[in-house]
Design a protein around this motif. Structure first.
Motif, PDB file in Angstrom:
ATOM      1  N   SER A  74     -14.084 -38.220 -44.843  1.00 39.50           N
ATOM      2  CA  SER A  74     -13.722 -37.430 -43.657  1.00 39.50           C
ATOM      3  C   SER A  74     -13.188 -38.292 -42.520  1.00 39.50           C
ATOM      4  CB  SER A  74     -14.951 -36.692 -43.121  1.00 39.50           C
ATOM      5  OG  SER A  74     -15.699 -36.104 -44.142  1.00 39.50           O
ATOM      6  N   SER A  75     -13.229 -39.622 -42.650  1.00 37.06           N
ATOM      7  CA  SER A  75     -12.980 -40.519 -41.510  1.00 37.06           C
ATOM      8  C   SER A  75     -13.832 -40.101 -40.325  1.00 37.06           C
ATOM      9  CB  SER A  75     -11.515 -40.509 -41.075  1.00 37.06           C
ATOM     10  OG  SER A  75     -10.693 -40.752 -42.159  1.00 37.06           O
ATOM     11  N   TRP A  76     -15.101 -39.957 -40.592  1.00 34.08           N
ATOM     12  CA  TRP A  76     -16.038 -39.463 -39.574  1.00 34.08           C
ATOM     13  C   TRP A  76     -17.334 -40.239 -39.747  1.00 34.08           C
ATOM     14  CZ3 TRP A  76     -14.661 -36.354 -35.765  1.00 34.08           C
ATOM     15  CH2 TRP A  76     -15.645 -35.725 -35.001  1.00 34.08           C
ATOM     16  N   PRO A  77     -17.818 -40.890 -38.670  1.00 38.77           N
ATOM     17  CA  PRO A  77     -18.905 -41.851 -38.861  1.00 38.77           C
ATOM     18  C   PRO A  77     -20.310 -41.274 -38.928  1.00 38.77           C
ATOM     19  CG  PRO A  77     -18.190 -41.854 -36.590  1.00 38.77           C
ATOM     20  CD  PRO A  77     -17.301 -40.885 -37.301  1.00 38.77           C
ATOM     21  N   THR A  78     -20.459 -39.994 -38.622  1.00 42.86           N
ATOM     22  CA  THR A  78     -21.828 -39.482 -38.506  1.00 42.86           C
ATOM     23  C   THR A  78     -22.051 -38.267 -39.400  1.00 42.86           C
ATOM     24  OG1 THR A  78     -21.150 -38.158 -36.602  1.00 42.86           O
ATOM     25  CG2 THR A  78     -22.136 -40.290 -36.123  1.00 42.86           C
ATOM     26  N   PHE A 108     -12.422 -29.925 -43.133  1.00 44.62           N
ATOM     27  CA  PHE A 108     -13.418 -30.512 -42.249  1.00 44.62           C
ATOM     28  C   PHE A 108     -13.340 -29.866 -40.869  1.00 44.62           C
ATOM     29  CE2 PHE A 108     -14.541 -34.190 -39.350  1.00 44.62           C
ATOM     30  CZ  PHE A 108     -15.900 -34.027 -39.506  1.00 44.62           C
ATOM     31  N   VAL A 109     -14.448 -29.283 -40.424  1.00 42.63           N
ATOM     32  CA  VAL A 109     -14.478 -28.596 -39.138  1.00 42.63           C
ATOM     33  C   VAL A 109     -14.957 -29.532 -38.034  1.00 42.63           C
ATOM     34  CG1 VAL A 109     -15.551 -26.721 -37.827  1.00 42.63           C
ATOM     35  CG2 VAL A 109     -14.818 -26.333 -40.180  1.00 42.63           C
ATOM     36  N   GLY A 110     -15.968 -30.351 -38.351  1.00 43.49           N
ATOM     37  CA  GLY A 110     -16.466 -31.278 -37.349  1.00 43.49           C
ATOM     38  C   GLY A 110     -17.930 -31.603 -37.549  1.00 43.49           C
ATOM     39  N   LYS A 133     -18.530 -40.315 -45.238  1.00 43.21           N
ATOM     40  CA  LYS A 133     -18.011 -40.855 -43.976  1.00 43.21           C
ATOM     41  C   LYS A 133     -16.572 -41.323 -44.153  1.00 43.21           C
ATOM     42  CE  LYS A 133     -22.524 -42.348 -42.290  1.00 43.21           C
ATOM     43  NZ  LYS A 133     -23.376 -43.494 -41.920  1.00 43.21           N
ATOM     44  N   ASP A 187     -21.617 -31.924 -32.510  1.00 41.53           N
ATOM     45  CA  ASP A 187     -21.145 -31.599 -31.159  1.00 41.53           C
ATOM     46  C   ASP A 187     -20.029 -30.565 -31.194  1.00 41.53           C
ATOM     47  OD1 ASP A 187     -22.840 -33.570 -30.013  1.00 41.53           O
ATOM     48  OD2 ASP A 187     -21.378 -35.099 -30.582  1.00 41.53           O
ATOM     49  N   ILE A 188     -19.109 -30.744 -32.145  1.00 42.90           N
ATOM     50  CA  ILE A 188     -17.974 -29.823 -32.252  1.00 42.90           C
ATOM     51  C   ILE A 188     -18.453 -28.445 -32.695  1.00 42.90           C
ATOM     52  CG2 ILE A 188     -15.895 -29.327 -33.618  1.00 42.90           C
ATOM     53  CD1 ILE A 188     -15.168 -32.273 -33.388  1.00 42.90           C
ATOM     54  N   PHE A 224     -29.726 -33.401 -35.226  1.00 42.48           N
ATOM     55  CA  PHE A 224     -28.328 -32.950 -35.260  1.00 42.48           C
ATOM     56  C   PHE A 224     -28.086 -32.033 -36.452  1.00 42.48           C
ATOM     57  CE2 PHE A 224     -28.206 -37.070 -33.038  1.00 42.48           C
ATOM     58  CZ  PHE A 224     -27.615 -36.684 -31.846  1.00 42.48           C
ATOM     59  N   LYS A 251     -28.664 -34.479 -43.174  1.00 42.38           N
ATOM     60  CA  LYS A 251     -29.853 -35.277 -43.468  1.00 42.38           C
ATOM     61  C   LYS A 251     -31.004 -34.302 -43.687  1.00 42.38           C
ATOM     62  CE  LYS A 251     -28.378 -39.371 -40.966  1.00 42.38           C
ATOM     63  NZ  LYS A 251     -28.550 -40.218 -39.773  1.00 42.38           N
TER      64      LYS A 251
END
Lengths: 114, 76
Positions: free
Chosen positions: A71-75, A85-87, A68, A90-91, A37, A27
């Motif tokens: 990557s099947s990742w919501p954020t 995709f690493v993360g 989203k 937080d990861i 983040f 963002k």
């Protein structure tokens, strides 16, 4: 979203992560992150001296949704290295703290500041 | 939109019954949480997969109602 749009967005994402070794979907921009983040991941990559392409999903609602699903990742943020995709924040933060991030980057041929 | 900590914990435990869940309200505003989740179900999974399992437990709320959930997962 219909399937035609999906595949067009997915195609763009595939292209971006194929053309750039390190891509951060975020963002805002690396110079002016619009979320804490995203800012945290920019700070980590900058600290490691890693060259990366920042892609501002706020500029593009289709991409914002598309990444989203891709990557099947919501954020957001989402970090890709060599197409993988690493993360999220937080990861990335946890991997940075344990030293795994530098290791993961250099083992993939990315220059990291010691 | 916010969610309370008890709801987050309940949703996680519904999907991961053995989970040890610790939730911290980071700013006391009911909108910025840190969750620490330990579960045997995470054995052999990558960090990304572990987080995806927690996100799945939250059934679509992550990234919507729940913007700020710092997540840490691990094996007990």
């Amino acid at each position: 979203m219909n399937t035609i749009t999906d595949s067009a967005v997915f195609e763009r994402i595939r292209q971006d992560i194929a053309d750039n070794s390190v891509v951060l979907y975020m963002k805002g921009t690396p110079i002016f992150p619009q979320c804490g983040f995203s800012a945290a991941v920019v700070q980590i990559l900058t600290h490691l001296g890693v060259k990366f392409k920042g892609i501002d999903i706020l500029q593009d609602p289709e991409l914002r949704q598309g990444i989203k699903e891709f990557s099947s990742w919501p954020t957001i943020p989402q970090l890709y290295v060599k197409g993988e995709f690493v993360g999220g924040c937080d990861i990335v933060r946890e991997m940075f703290e344990t030293g795994e991030l530098s290791e993961a980057l250099s083992s993939r041929g990315i220059d990291v500041r010691a | 939109m916010a969610m309370d900590a008890a709801t987050i914990e309940r949703l996680i435990k519904e999907s991961l019954p053995d989970a040890k869940v610790t939730i911290e309200d980071l700013r006391g505003d009911g909108d910025h949480y840190a969750a620490h989740v330990l579960s045997a179900a995470f054995v052999g999974k990558s960090r990304v997969q572990q987080h995806q399992m927690v996100y799945a437990a939250l059934r679509g709320r992550m990234g919507n109602e729940l913007h700020a959930l710092a997540l840490q997962t691990g094996v007990p």
